[in-house]
Design a protein around this motif. Structure first.
Motif, short mmCIF file in Angstrom:
data_model
loop_
_atom_site.label_atom_id
_atom_site.label_comp_id
_atom_site.label_asym_id
_atom_site.label_seq_id
_atom_site.Cartn_x
_atom_site.Cartn_y
_atom_site.Cartn_z
N LEU A 122 9.55 62.11 65.29
CA LEU A 122 8.61 61.13 65.81
C LEU A 122 7.26 61.78 66.11
O LEU A 122 6.20 61.19 65.84
CB LEU A 122 9.18 60.48 67.08
N THR B 193 15.11 51.60 63.41
CA THR B 193 14.73 52.19 62.12
C THR B 193 15.13 51.34 60.93
O THR B 193 14.73 51.64 59.80
CB THR B 193 15.37 53.59 61.96
N LEU C 106 12.99 57.36 60.11
CA LEU C 106 11.79 57.08 60.88
C LEU C 106 10.56 57.01 59.99
O LEU C 106 10.51 57.61 58.92
CB LEU C 106 11.58 58.18 61.94
N LYS D 218 3.45 61.10 64.60
CA LYS D 218 2.46 60.68 65.61
C LYS D 218 2.84 59.36 66.28
O LYS D 218 1.99 58.55 66.65
CB LYS D 218 1.06 60.59 64.99
N VAL D 219 4.15 59.15 66.43
CA VAL D 219 4.65 58.01 67.19
C VAL D 219 4.81 58.45 68.65
O VAL D 219 5.43 59.49 68.91
CB VAL D 219 6.01 57.53 66.64
N PRO E 77 7.68 53.32 69.73
CA PRO E 77 7.61 54.43 70.70
C PRO E 77 8.98 54.65 71.35
O PRO E 77 9.76 53.71 71.51
CB PRO E 77 6.59 53.94 71.72
N THR F 96 6.14 59.51 71.94
CA THR F 96 7.51 59.85 72.27
C THR F 96 7.56 60.73 73.51
O THR F 96 6.70 61.60 73.68
CB THR F 96 8.19 60.61 71.11
N ALA G 166 5.94 55.97 60.37
CA ALA G 166 4.81 55.89 61.30
C ALA G 166 4.78 54.58 62.09
O ALA G 166 4.09 54.49 63.11
CB ALA G 166 3.49 56.06 60.53
N GLN G 167 5.52 53.58 61.63
CA GLN G 167 5.57 52.30 62.35
C GLN G 167 6.78 52.19 63.28
O GLN G 167 7.02 51.16 63.90
CB GLN G 167 5.63 51.14 61.35
N SER G 168 7.54 53.28 63.41
CA SER G 168 8.70 53.26 64.29
C SER G 168 8.27 53.03 65.74
O SER G 168 7.18 53.46 66.15
CB SER G 168 9.47 54.57 64.19
#
Length: 297
Positions: free
Chosen positions: A258, A167, A228, A262-263, A234, A265, A230-232
């Motif tokens: 997450l 992060t 966190l 929408k990452v 998976p 997970t 959106a580019q974090s």
């Protein structure tokens, strides 16, 4: 009898190949954020696979046999409340298992927060994690690694460090003139400390890392569920519901955030097992391997 001896020798040699190892200094020259120069008089403290003082941070490399190598690499952060490193139990043993499945594993011996050894103790572990992933990607060709298949794995407080790397990768705390990507491609968190907030945190880990009276801005910065986006990377997260040391809600809030972003997970919660369940159950990695296969890692 002779045939049995030959088979036994073959198994021993195969095991050795899978767990071939060497050590790499994270910083060949000056260690950043360090108050004391390295000298022959400075001694690190370790006993029975537990390290309680780190002067010279390193990577220990476990390379799989070529015929099973997947090109994937994982940086392993052992736990220990930011006071010690459970180096063998969570680091070396896990690295051997990963190498046996074709994954090149790197055990990170990171500096433990210490006001006497570091200018800024709260950033020491993260610097070492960033340096670790930088070294892995810089030497990807040498180790047969795909630089786009480099993840991080952390246990307990090491899970906090792993999620901090996942992060806080946009701000480099190390020299990075070549602009090596410091973002892990995926994160694997096992009974992790995630938050530094009063309602969730593991108090000893927070105090050891941030001191007794950290400011709200520092607490928020190291509460990784709040960092966190959106580019974090998976995430694969695993915890036991009856963990009385690190509340399972750490993993739940991380998963929920997450999911909102929408990452991809996956969260596994065992009903029982307590903290450190990997020492009681040797099958915990099987669903993790399935997750790795699902995403092509």
């Amino acid at each position: 009898m002779k045939a049995l001896l030959i088979v036994s020798i073959f198994i021993l040699l195969s095991t050795f190949k899978t767990t071939a190892q060497n050590f790499i200094d994270l910083y060949p020259k000056e260690i950043p954020n360090s108050k004391k120069p390295i000298s022959n008089e400075t001694v690190e403290v370790s006993k029975a696979g537990i390290i309680s003082q780190v002067i010279k941070p390193t990577l220990q490399v476990f390379i799989p046999e070529k015929d099973i190598a997947t090109g994937t690499a994982i940086l392993i952060c052992p736990g220990g409340s930011y006071k010690v490193l459970v180096y063998d139990g969570e680091g070396v043993n896990t690295a051997k298992q990963l190498a046996s499945r074709g994954i090149t594993a790197f055990v990170l011996k990171y500096r433990l927060p210490d006001d006497e050894l570091m200018i800024d103790k709260k950033n020491g572990p993260l610097q070492d994690a960033q340096q670790g992933i930088k070294i892995i990607r810089e030497n990807a060709l040498k180790w047969g690694i795909n630089p786009n298949k480099v993840g991080v794995m952390g246990f307990s407080a090491g899970g906090h460090l792993a999620s901090t790397l996942a992060t806080h990768y946009q701000e480099s705390l190390i020299e990075n003139g070549n602009q090596i990507n410091l973002r892990p491609d995926f994160q694997v968190l096992i009974y992790p400390v995630i938050s530094m907030r009063d309602s969730l945190t593991h108090p000893d880990s927070r105090t050891n890392l941030l001191g007794k009276n950290p400011s709200k801005s520092v607490l928020d910065n190291f509460s990784n569920e709040m960092q966190l986006n959106a580019q974090s990377p998976p995430a694969y997260v695993i915890h036991a519901a009856d963990d009385t040391l690190v509340d399972v809600e750490n993993s739940i809030v991380y998963f929920q955030r997450l999911k909102q972003l929408k990452v991809p997970t996956e969260l596994h919660i065992y009903p029982k097992g307590g903290h450190g369940f990997i020492f009681k159950h040797d099958t915990w990695m099987l669903p993790f391997y399935d997750w790795m296969k699902k995403y092509g890692w």
